[in-house]
Design a protein around this motif. Structure first.
Motif, PDB file in Angstrom:
ATOM      1  N   SER A 185       0.832  -1.218   0.000  1.00  0.00           N
ATOM      2  CA  SER A 185       0.000   0.000   0.000  1.00  0.00           C
ATOM      3  C   SER A 185       0.857   1.255   0.000  1.00  0.00           C
ATOM      4  N   ALA A 186       1.810   1.306   0.931  1.00  0.00           N
ATOM      5  CA  ALA A 186       2.680   2.481   1.000  1.00  0.00           C
ATOM      6  C   ALA A 186       3.494   2.610  -0.283  1.00  0.00           C
ATOM      7  N   GLY A 187       3.930   1.471  -0.823  1.00  0.00           N
ATOM      8  CA  GLY A 187       4.708   1.482  -2.069  1.00  0.00           C
ATOM      9  C   GLY A 187       3.932   2.135  -3.203  1.00  0.00           C
ATOM     10  N   LEU A 188       2.632   1.827  -3.289  1.00  0.00           N
ATOM     11  CA  LEU A 188       1.817   2.421  -4.354  1.00  0.00           C
ATOM     12  C   LEU A 188       1.642   3.924  -4.149  1.00  0.00           C
ATOM     13  N   GLU A 189       1.551   4.353  -2.879  1.00  0.00           N
ATOM     14  CA  GLU A 189       1.471   5.804  -2.625  1.00  0.00           C
ATOM     15  C   GLU A 189       2.762   6.475  -3.094  1.00  0.00           C
ATOM     16  N   PHE A 190       3.898   5.871  -2.749  1.00  0.00           N
ATOM     17  CA  PHE A 190       5.173   6.452  -3.156  1.00  0.00           C
ATOM     18  C   PHE A 190       5.340   6.424  -4.687  1.00  0.00           C
ATOM     19  N   LEU A 191       4.786   5.387  -5.302  1.00  0.00           N
ATOM     20  CA  LEU A 191       4.844   5.319  -6.764  1.00  0.00           C
ATOM     21  C   LEU A 191       4.100   6.509  -7.371  1.00  0.00           C
ATOM     22  N   THR A 192       2.934   6.816  -6.805  1.00  0.00           N
ATOM     23  CA  THR A 192       2.147   7.952  -7.293  1.00  0.00           C
ATOM     24  C   THR A 192       2.917   9.263  -7.089  1.00  0.00           C
TER      25      THR A 192
END
Lengths: 234, 234
Positions: A185-192
């Protein structure tokens, strides 16, 4: 004498609208700087400030665009003056979008703050590319102020480095997520967030291309980098 | 008589450039349709065709934009004619970007084909939102052809549904990835595809807003949906 006066007034109109573009650009640049600060310090108050500024930037876009079309209708410019006004109309769209990306970063920072797993991720590349994006946008605005095509060509070249930083980060992110699915989840936020920064670089690059168009009269969008540099330095 | 002739010639110029916008839009619409077909059938040849068309779309953007500024310089239009030309100059940027997104989808389809884990993921939402994006872009082009502000307002409303489809897909994707980390790479490719579709919807929405600007003379960007609809239907 009357012609001279008209022409001076026209120059004053163009100077005024150019200075408004720089003012809008300065605000967007500050927004991005603060969005990166919110990310670095995980400070929700700073993130909220970035989010609250969106409306001001939006209103500046609408006001400058209206002024652009008013000047075109009233002054009936040709050649370089017309190119300047058409390029301003597109430049402010890019600035407004860059401001949207800053807002997106700020919103994602607030989500990341609630995710314990986020702190376990090393996001060095995001911070590096964030600094690069702020710098490239500032240089695009400086190049616009001076109508400096050599600086514009350098900006187009430098945008590639931000894109590479982004790709390196995505590769690293996949490894993190596979090693510890709790970070997904956090990884996807950072990806954005990383993607938003990469897009800010693209907007700066677009503005740089418009500078070459204003000065040289050649539309260098979609041209090879070599062709663009030949045009900019001709 | 001479004035009348000039005006007819001007009308012919405006009709011609509008038809070129529709031609470019038709090409982009076909590109997106094919990109979704490549995704549905995992057909690399179709994906390659989409990628190969990018340059044609780029060249159309440059040619139409040049024609726009030529008409403005030559005809010195005001009011609605000027708004039409300024809106065309921005509309084609949105069309070119939508074509870029189609190309991005095609490139990601080719990567997904090499990833065995991709087939285990249910991407129903991507297909649904892809169909919605093709439909909304087609309707935006139709509304532009007819300068239909009521249809434009409906498009702005419908773009929200694509955004919601995207968010639902992201939530599902996180669950898939957490359950089976082998799907993370493929999941990120599909995320990029879903994001590209969501952005195509945004471009259609932007075009719809320009239609209201052309006809009503009001810049409805950044306005509330209610204010936009009042303007469109006034």
């Amino acid at each position: 004498m009357s012609d001279k006066h008209l022409s001076s007034q026209f120059d004053a109109d163009l100077n005024l609208i150019s200075s408004k573009v720089l003012e809008m650009g300065g605000l967007v640049e500050a927004q991005i700087t603060r969005a990166m600060e919110a990310l670095n310090t995980l400070d929700a108050a700073i993130a909220d400030q970035v989010i609250s500024e969106e409306d001001t930037v939006n209103q500046m876009e609408v006001a400058i665009d209206e002024e652009c079309s008013n000047i075109i209708a009233r002054r009936q410019p040709a050649a370089r003056d017309l190119r300047l006004l058409l390029a301003i109309s597109k430049t402010i769209t890019n600035l407004e979008r860059a401001g949207d990306e800053a807002e997106k970063i700020a919103k994602r920072v607030k989500r990341v703050m609630e995710d314990g797993a986020a702190r376990t991720l090393n996001i060095a590349e995001i911070k590096i590319s964030g600094d690069m994006a702020v710098s490239i946008l500032r240089r695009a605005l400086d190049a616009f102020a001076r109508l400096d095509t050599a600086a514009a060509a350098q900006i187009v070249r430098d945008d590639k480095a931000i894109d590479e930083e982004f790709r390196a980060f995505v590769r690293k992110l996949v490894t993190y997520m596979m090693e510890d699915p709790r970070t997904i989840s956090a990884g996807l936020e950072f990806l954005t967030i990383a993607k938003a920064i990469e897009r800010i670089g693209d907007h700066a690059k677009n503005i740089a291309e418009f500078i070459i168009y204003i000065v040289k009269g050649t539309d260098v969008r979609h041209k090879s980098r070599d062709a663009l540099e030949r045009e900019a330095l001709s």
